[in-house]
Design an enzyme around this catalytic site. Structure first.
Site, PDB file in Angstrom:
ATOM      1  N   LYS A  41       0.727  -1.178   0.329  1.00 39.99           N
ATOM      2  CA  LYS A  41       0.096  -0.331  -0.271  1.00 39.99           C
ATOM      3  C   LYS A  41       0.955   1.214  -0.020  1.00 39.99           C
ATOM      4  CE  LYS A  41      -1.988   1.787   4.056  1.00 39.99           C
ATOM      5  NZ  LYS A  41      -2.769   3.318   3.568  1.00 39.99           N
ATOM      6  N   ASP A  68      -3.378   3.551  -1.704  1.00 38.84           N
ATOM      7  CA  ASP A  68      -4.410   4.861  -0.943  1.00 38.84           C
ATOM      8  C   ASP A  68      -4.335   6.103  -0.813  1.00 38.84           C
ATOM      9  OD1 ASP A  68      -5.801   4.967   1.524  1.00 38.84           O
ATOM     10  OD2 ASP A  68      -3.721   4.327   2.850  1.00 38.84           O
ATOM     11  N   LYS A  70      -7.735   8.169  -0.590  1.00 34.71           N
ATOM     12  CA  LYS A  70      -8.764   8.520   0.126  1.00 34.71           C
ATOM     13  C   LYS A  70      -9.044   9.920  -0.715  1.00 34.71           C
ATOM     14  CE  LYS A  70      -7.307   6.497   4.340  1.00 34.71           C
ATOM     15  NZ  LYS A  70      -6.200   6.159   4.147  1.00 34.71           N
ATOM     16  N   ASP A  73     -13.728  14.573  -2.809  1.00 34.66           N
ATOM     17  CA  ASP A  73     -14.303  15.788  -3.198  1.00 34.66           C
ATOM     18  C   ASP A  73     -14.847  15.888  -4.230  1.00 34.66           C
ATOM     19  OD1 ASP A  73     -13.060  18.696  -5.063  1.00 34.66           O
ATOM     20  OD2 ASP A  73     -11.193  18.013  -4.179  1.00 34.66           O
ATOM     21  N   ILE A  74     -15.599  16.749  -4.881  1.00 33.01           N
ATOM     22  CA  ILE A  74     -17.007  16.908  -6.003  1.00 33.01           C
ATOM     23  C   ILE A  74     -16.933  15.589  -6.707  1.00 33.01           C
ATOM     24  CG2 ILE A  74     -17.489  19.252  -5.896  1.00 33.01           C
ATOM     25  CD1 ILE A  74     -16.149  20.477  -8.324  1.00 33.01           C
ATOM     26  N   PRO A  75     -17.844  15.232  -7.422  1.00 32.38           N
ATOM     27  CA  PRO A  75     -18.075  14.001  -8.381  1.00 32.38           C
ATOM     28  C   PRO A  75     -16.863  14.365  -9.135  1.00 32.38           C
ATOM     29  CG  PRO A  75     -20.259  14.095  -7.416  1.00 32.38           C
ATOM     30  CD  PRO A  75     -19.321  16.229  -7.163  1.00 32.38           C
ATOM     31  N   THR A 127     -10.683   5.124  11.661  1.00 32.12           N
ATOM     32  CA  THR A 127     -10.497   4.345  12.904  1.00 32.12           C
ATOM     33  C   THR A 127     -10.115   5.470  14.289  1.00 32.12           C
ATOM     34  OG1 THR A 127      -8.379   3.286  12.449  1.00 32.12           O
ATOM     35  CG2 THR A 127      -9.530   1.657  12.316  1.00 32.12           C
ATOM     36  N   GLN A 197      -3.114   2.605  17.516  1.00 29.82           N
ATOM     37  CA  GLN A 197      -3.702   1.691  16.598  1.00 29.82           C
ATOM     38  C   GLN A 197      -5.153   1.496  18.046  1.00 29.82           C
ATOM     39  OE1 GLN A 197      -5.572   1.740  14.085  1.00 29.82           O
ATOM     40  NE2 GLN A 197      -3.835   1.447  12.824  1.00 29.82           N
ATOM     41  N   ARG A 218       3.520  -1.665  10.415  1.00 30.43           N
ATOM     42  CA  ARG A 218       4.647  -1.262  11.468  1.00 30.43           C
ATOM     43  C   ARG A 218       5.000  -2.956  12.184  1.00 30.43           C
ATOM     44  NH1 ARG A 218       2.648   3.957  14.471  1.00 30.43           N
ATOM     45  NH2 ARG A 218       0.535   2.739  13.611  1.00 30.43           N
TER      46      ARG A 218
HETATM   47  O1  C5P Z   1       1.370   0.247  11.208  1.00 28.87           O
HETATM   48  P1  C5P Z   1       0.229   0.495  11.105  1.00 28.87           P
HETATM   49  O2  C5P Z   1       0.466  -1.269  10.810  1.00 28.87           O
HETATM   50  O3  C5P Z   1      -0.993   0.974  11.894  1.00 28.87           O
HETATM   51  O4  C5P Z   1      -0.461   1.097   9.626  1.00 28.87           O
HETATM   52  C1  C5P Z   1      -1.673   0.790   9.246  1.00 28.87           C
HETATM   53  C2  C5P Z   1      -1.869   1.397   7.665  1.00 28.87           C
HETATM   54  O5  C5P Z   1      -3.122   1.625   7.691  1.00 28.87           O
HETATM   55  C3  C5P Z   1      -1.685   3.193   7.715  1.00 28.87           C
HETATM   56  O6  C5P Z   1      -0.822   3.292   6.267  1.00 28.87           O
HETATM   57  C4  C5P Z   1      -2.560   4.230   8.293  1.00 28.87           C
HETATM   58  O7  C5P Z   1      -2.914   5.332   7.603  1.00 28.87           O
HETATM   59  C5  C5P Z   1      -3.493   2.870   7.175  1.00 28.87           C
HETATM   60  N1  C5P Z   1      -4.853   3.611   7.513  1.00 28.87           N
HETATM   61  C6  C5P Z   1      -4.777   3.515   9.237  1.00 28.87           C
HETATM   62  N2  C5P Z   1      -6.670   3.373   9.519  1.00 28.87           N
HETATM   63  C7  C5P Z   1      -7.942   4.093   8.810  1.00 28.87           C
HETATM   64  C8  C5P Z   1      -7.359   3.449   7.751  1.00 28.87           C
HETATM   65  C9  C5P Z   1      -6.116   3.034   7.127  1.00 28.87           C
HETATM   66  O8  C5P Z   1      -4.251   2.977  10.094  1.00 28.87           O
HETATM   67  N3  C5P Z   1      -9.162   3.737   8.825  1.00 28.87           N
END
Ligand code: C5P
Length: 240
Positions: A41, A68, A70, A73-75, A127, A197, A218
């Site tokens: 990603k 990724d 994300k 914006d407008i369509p 998240t 997280q 990570r």
């Molecule tokens: O290092 P780690 O496993 O926490 O990385 C999670 C990846 O997933 C990061 O690139 C983060 O930007 C992405 N991500 C996330 N939560 C989301 C969407 C994407 O942690 N809701």
């Protein structure tokens, strides 16, 4: 085992988040890993510095790449951005489901006729957001309620699936069916550091709850032996 819809390529379930500041470090990690054992990603930081050339170089190494970015914006703008990402050879791309039905439908239509069109998924509730954060931006109810609302809207707008927390995967799997792709970050092997997280699950748990793909950063990229860390996760989800 979760059945993948016909248009979802088989192959590795783990998507390694290459969260590095520049292309050199990302490519070094990609060369250490194995494209038959994971996908990768590229997020906002890395894409902003490495651009489409980096996506091409990762593809040349044999990787399928989740771009990724994300989009929100407008369509018309999101549709054009998705078309550009598809022409970069992305395997998966994403938009914010909060951009609404017309934006998501335009994104889907824009990539419909692309050869090897990428999977298009919607980001539901980040998240990092809790109920208080949602209330502050005028969204009542719990994060779970909002995730469900946005997942239904994403499905009805023609998206292939959503990005969600592993904790919501079972709810969405039941609501949206087997064919709806669920991509879950927030995955941590039992032995790994939680880092920043919050709403996490182990790889086995995330797959058991219905996730198709696990985004893991990570715990793999910062491990002393990234290949061994990846293989431990692959072994944990094998056959599920
Ligand atoms: O290092 P780690 O496993 O926490 O990385 C999670 C990846 O997933 C990061 O690139 C983060 O930007 C992405 N991500 C996330 N939560 C989301 C969407 C994407 O942690 N809701």
């Amino acid at each position: 085992m979760t059945t993948l819809p016909a248009h979802v390529p088989a192959g590795p379930r783990v998507i390694v988040a290459l969260d590095f500041p520049g292309a050199d470090a990302a490519l070094e990690m990609a060369r250490r890993l194995d494209p038959t054992r994971c996908r990768v990603k590229v997020g906002k930081e890395l894409f902003t510095s490495g651009g489409p050339l980096l996506v091409a170089r990762l593809r040349a190494l044999g990787y399928e790449v989740f771009v990724d970015l994300k989009f929100h914006d407008i369509p018309n703008t999101v549709a054009a951005a998705c078309r550009a990402a598809a022409s970069d050879g992305a395997w998966m791309i994403d938009v914010h489901a909060g951009g609404g039905r017309r934006m998501m439908a335009a994104a889907r239509e824009a990539i419909e006729s692309c050869p090897d069109r990428p999977l298009l998924v919607g980001v539901t509730v980040l998240t990092s957001m809790e109920a208080a954060d949602l209330a502050e931006i005028g969204v009542p109810g719990t994060p779970e309620e909002q995730v469900l609302r946005l997942a239904r809207l994403a499905r009805d707008s023609g998206l292939d699936g959503v990005v969600c927390s592993p904790r919501e995967a079972a709810l969405l799997r039941a609501e949206c069916g087997e064919g709806f792709v669920l991509v879950t970050p927030g995955v941590r092997p039992a032995s790994a550091s939680v880092d920043d997280q919050v709403r996490i699950a182990t790889p086995a748990r995330a797959i058991a709850e219905g996730a198709h793909y696990l985004v893991v950063g990570r715990p793999i990229t910062q491990a002393a032996d990234p290949c061994a860390a990846l293989e431990a996760i692959n072994a944990e989800v094998a056959g599920r």
